[in-house]
Structures are given as structure tokens and as C-alpha cells.
Design a protein around this motif. Structure first.
Motif, PDB file in Angstrom:
ATOM      1  N   GLY A 155      39.942 -35.558  32.925  1.00  0.00           N
ATOM      2  CA  GLY A 155      39.092 -36.164  33.934  1.00  0.00           C
ATOM      3  C   GLY A 155      38.972 -37.669  33.840  1.00  0.00           C
ATOM      4  N   THR A 156      39.844 -38.310  33.082  1.00  0.00           N
ATOM      5  CA  THR A 156      39.807 -39.760  32.917  1.00  0.00           C
ATOM      6  C   THR A 156      40.708 -40.447  33.924  1.00  0.00           C
ATOM      7  N   ASP A 157      40.159 -41.428  34.605  1.00  0.00           N
ATOM      8  CA  ASP A 157      40.968 -42.305  35.449  1.00  0.00           C
ATOM      9  C   ASP A 157      41.630 -43.313  34.511  1.00  0.00           C
ATOM     10  N   ILE A 158      42.903 -43.153  34.289  1.00  0.00           N
ATOM     11  CA  ILE A 158      43.601 -43.991  33.308  1.00  0.00           C
ATOM     12  C   ILE A 158      43.494 -45.459  33.665  1.00  0.00           C
ATOM     13  N   ASN A 159      43.490 -45.770  34.941  1.00  0.00           N
ATOM     14  CA  ASN A 159      43.412 -47.177  35.344  1.00  0.00           C
ATOM     15  C   ASN A 159      41.992 -47.733  35.272  1.00  0.00           C
ATOM     16  N   ARG A 160      41.096 -47.031  34.628  1.00  0.00           N
ATOM     17  CA  ARG A 160      39.791 -47.568  34.257  1.00  0.00           C
ATOM     18  C   ARG A 160      39.584 -47.409  32.753  1.00  0.00           C
ATOM     19  N   ASP A 161      40.686 -47.284  32.032  1.00  0.00           N
ATOM     20  CA  ASP A 161      40.603 -47.012  30.594  1.00  0.00           C
ATOM     21  C   ASP A 161      41.417 -47.988  29.760  1.00  0.00           C
ATOM     22  N   HIS A 162      41.764 -49.145  30.326  1.00  0.00           N
ATOM     23  CA  HIS A 162      42.624 -50.065  29.587  1.00  0.00           C
ATOM     24  C   HIS A 162      41.849 -50.995  28.656  1.00  0.00           C
ATOM     25  N   LEU A 163      40.527 -50.836  28.607  1.00  0.00           N
ATOM     26  CA  LEU A 163      39.723 -51.545  27.609  1.00  0.00           C
ATOM     27  C   LEU A 163      39.331 -50.579  26.500  1.00  0.00           C
ATOM     28  N   ALA A 164      38.691 -49.462  26.840  1.00  0.00           N
ATOM     29  CA  ALA A 164      38.204 -48.522  25.829  1.00  0.00           C
ATOM     30  C   ALA A 164      39.325 -47.726  25.179  1.00  0.00           C
TER      31      ALA A 164
END
Length: 432
Positions: A155-164
Motif C-alpha cells: 500500500g505504499t506509493d513509492i513516489n512518496r517514499d524517496h525520503l523515508a
């Protein structure tokens, strides 16, 4: 409806694409590997097994290509990186294809581009690859592609995960950026139009994060507006800026609905990490009655749009290689000097407020042992230099990704991993 003929270039290989049929390279014979998209004449997207067979066949047929596994998804599917061209010591262009699993056209364009660059024997292609290494992540979200979902299987949007970097997919990509230092990060997506103010065939956007070094920011805008968009136009495709609704009469911006400077997004993280980033979005929804009645026509157009835009990337690499190299190298060196403000918010068209500005940044952040243990792996994936101390760890700002450190560790940032303690005592990293 008669097909439209739009000539364009895959890599630097001239390819005639007859819409609605995407053809193979001019030198194609029976032994040329084909994607599932091609063998179905664009009626079906390439399956995961077909992708593996295709990559293996292209690899066997080329002496300039390498495929390696860089990780696994939560469901055990492989995350793969394809390298084409020269080895280390050259400028690097990274293509990221299909971070959102329900946006399949970029993946198809990337597979066709891999074949073109790996197999073409023309002087122009060999000259390009003598100075440029092309890296491709052909399927950046394999679980999402299999399920036809925007997110990964967790359920992760990868393109909102490039910091964490909580997802395996974002972590694997971060490791590639850390290890290969790409000069260009070209992120390929699709979008749904809002007619009539937001309905071009192609949308592009550079890093808007205000921590993007000025020369890198300038090169990214040039890549967008002087190369990628004109390449699309030459093939008959209209283009615009992502997230900006425009008046169809005057061409003036009406409002911005997306595309800010948020650091979690890949195009912005690219700029923060001193790379020329570019988001590219092809229009996914059907255009006209023919595509509505026969979706295959739209599938072929979407892939053709992405391929046409890629011609601009290779033109940029050929013509501005020196300026690109100068911009990215200087940006990395500037981080080591440790000068200038750092911004915890804002964008290039939305200046950071005083509260979002570190006008006089600390020299680093101190972490307790517990804090460091919790974030150590993700700091490593980002390539952040850390000094171990008797009380935990000290993270200096004097490193190439200088602006990234406060975004990761300052309590005032939008999405910090942990709240480090700002320190002005840089002479004693081990101090408590």
C-alpha cells in the motif's frame, strides 16, 4: 480511421512508428527479441514472465548490456537494473520506469529502448554510449504492475517514499543513486487529463525543491523545455508542464494542482541529490471516440509518446554533456564546502517562509544510540556520511548531499526520520 505516421527516434536509432501500430526497429528479423506488447500488436501489456524472457534474450544478443538484481519486493518479485554502454567514469543517465503499477506505458517504452540501445550498431549509437552509461529500472514497482495498482503490495506509493525509504522498491533505487551518482534521473509516469485545461499528450516537470543547486535546476529546465518537449512536438505530440492548468486561449496558467517541491518525490529528491531530474507523464485516458471504442489505439499512442520524448534525452546528452557534467560535479563539491541556507519547505515558484529557512544551518546533527540504530540503514541507503560517537552518532552537513541532512534529521522538516539535536560544535564530532 487511417493510421497516422509519426517518425521518431528510439535512442539514436531511427524507427518508423505507424500509429496505431508500434513497429519494430528497421533492422528487425525473426531473431530480434520482442516484448509481449509488440507480439500482441499493442493489445496487451508485457507480462512479468515475458519481460524476463525479453531481457534475457536481449542480454544474450548484446555485448554492451548487463542485467542484475538489485532487490526484491515484499512478494519476492525481482527488482532489476539494466546497464547499457560504458563503465564507470562516464556520465550516467538513469531511467526509472513505472513507479506506479497502473501506469504501464513507460515500462513498455523502456523495454523497447533497452533493445534499441543494446543492439544498434550505428556509429551514432556507439558514439553516444562511449560517453554515456544508460541505467534502466524497467519495472520499478513489480507488485503494483502485477496487481495493476498505483501502490506496491504493502500500500505504499513509492513516489512518496524517496525520503523515508520504507519500501524495498525505494530503497533499491536509492542504493543505485548512491552507488552510481546519476547525472540525469528521468522518471516516467502517466496521468489522466482534465479537459480542456490540462490535456496534453505529454507533461514534464523539473525539480522544484528550492535546495536544488542553481546550475542543476537550470539544466533540468533545459532538458524539459529545450529537448524533451520539442522532441515530442516533432513527433506530433502536444506537451505542457505537469500540475499546471492553462487557459486554452491565452496559454496563461490558471492554477497549480500538483507538482510542488516536496522532498519525498523522486524528481525533487533527484535535485536535492545534485542530479538533473525530470518527471515525464504521458496521457493515459482515451482521446476521441476511436480510443474509447478500441483501447488498443490508446495503448499504442501512450507508448509512442514516451518513446518520442526519450529522443530529447539523447539529444540533450549529446549536446550538453559538458554543461551537465560541470553542473552536477560542482553541486557535489559545493556540499562539501558547507555554505548557504537550507530550505525545509517551499518550491522554485513558492519561496520558503522564514520559518522554513535555515539561514545559518548547524554544522551537523547529533543522534542518540537509539536514534541512530533506528535510522542507520536508511541513512546508508542515502549515502549519508555518519561519524560514530560515544553517545551515538554525529551527521555532518559537510557532504555532497548537504541539504538532505536537515530534511532527514531536523525536527522542523516536513517528514524527518528522527529529531536529531542540531550542533554547532563541528570540531569535536565525538562530543556529547
Amino acid at each position: 480511421m487511417p493510421p497516422r505516421v509519426r517518425p521518431f527516434v528510439v535512442g539514436v536509432v531511427a524507427v518508423a512508428v505507424t500509429l496505431p501500430l508500434v513497429t519494430a526497429p528497421a533492422r528487425a528479423t525473426a531473431d530480434v527479441p520482442r516484448t509481449g506488447f509488440e507480439t500482441s500488436h499493442g493489445a496487451h501489456w508485457t507480462s512479468a514472465p515475458d519481460e524476463q524472457r525479453f531481457l534475457a534474450a536481449v542480454d544474450r544478443s548484446s555485448d554492451r548490456m548487463e542485467v542484475r538484481r538489485i532487490g526484491s519486493t515484499a512478494r519476492g518479485r525481482p527488482l532489476q537494473l539494466v546497464r547499457i554502454g560504458a563503465h564507470r567514469g562516464t556520465d550516467v543517465i538513469l531511467l526509472v520506469c513505472g513507479q506506479h503499477g497502473n501506469e504501464p506505458a513507460p515500462r513498455e517504452a523502456c523495454l523497447l529502448t533497452i533493445r534499441a540501445l543494446a543492439r544498434d550498431e550505428s556509429r551514432a549509437t556507439r558514439a553516444l554510449l562511449a560517453h554515456i552509461t544508460v541505467l534502466v529500472i524497467p519495472t520499478a514497482n513489480p507488485d503494483g504492475r502485477a496487481a495493476d495498482t498505483r501502490t506496491n503490495s504493502e500500500g505504499t506509493d513509492i513516489n512518496r517514499d524517496h525520503l523515508a525509504l520504507r519500501s524495498a522498491e525505494a530503497g533499491a533505487l536509492a542504493a543505485v543513486i548512491r552507488d552510481r551518482h546519476p547525472d540525469v534521473i528521468y522518471d516516467m509516469h502517466e496521468y489522466d487529463a482534465t479537459v480542456p485545461s490540462y490535456d496534453d499528450d505529454l507533461m514534464t516537470l523539473w525539480p522544484r525543491n528550492p535546495n536544488t543547486p542553481a546550475a542543476v535546476h537550470r539544466e533540468a529546465r533545459l532538458l524539459s523545455d529545450a529537448y524533451v518537449r520539442p522532441a515530442a512536438a516533432a513527433a506530433g505530440f502536444g506537451s505542457g508542464h505537469y500540475g499546471i492548468w492553462t487557459d486554452q486561449v491565452t496559454g496563461h496558467a490558471l492554477r497549480q494542482v500538483a507538482g510542488d517541491g516536496e522532498e519525498r518525490i523522486l524528481r525533487n529528491m533527484a535535485g536535492i541529490k545534485n542530479a538533473v531530474g525530470l518527471l515525464v507523464e504521458s496521457r493515459a485516458d482515451p482521446i476521441g471516440d476511436t480510443e474509447k471504442a478500441h483501447p488498443v489505439f490508446g495503448y499504442r499512442r501512450r507508448v509512442a509518446t514516451q518513446l518520442a520524448a526519450l529522443k530529447g534525452v539523447w539529444g540533450y546528452a549529446e549536446r550538453r554533456r559538458g554543461q551537465l557534467e560541470a553542473a552536477t560535479r560542482a553541486a557535489r563539491a559545493a556540499g562539501l564546502e558547507g555554505r548557504g541556507p537550507i530550505y525545509l519547505g517551499g518550491a522554485d515558484n513558492d519561496p520558503a517562509t522564514p520559518a522554513q529557512t535555515l539561514a545559518d544551518p548547524p554544522c551537523g546533527y547529533r543522534l542518540t544510540t537509539a536514534q541512530y540504530t533506528a535510522v542507520r540503514a536508511r541513512l546508508d541507503l542515502h549515502g549519508i556520511t555518519v561519524h560514530r560517537t560515544t553517545g551515538g552518532a554525529f551527521v555532518t552537513l559537510r557532504q555532497p548531499e548537504r541539504a538532505l541532512v536537515p530534511l532527514l534529521l531536523d525536527a522542523r522538516a516536513g517528514y524527518p526520520l528522527t529529531a536529531g539535536r542540531p550542533s554547532v560544535d563541528c570540531l569535536r564530532p565525538g562530543a556529547r
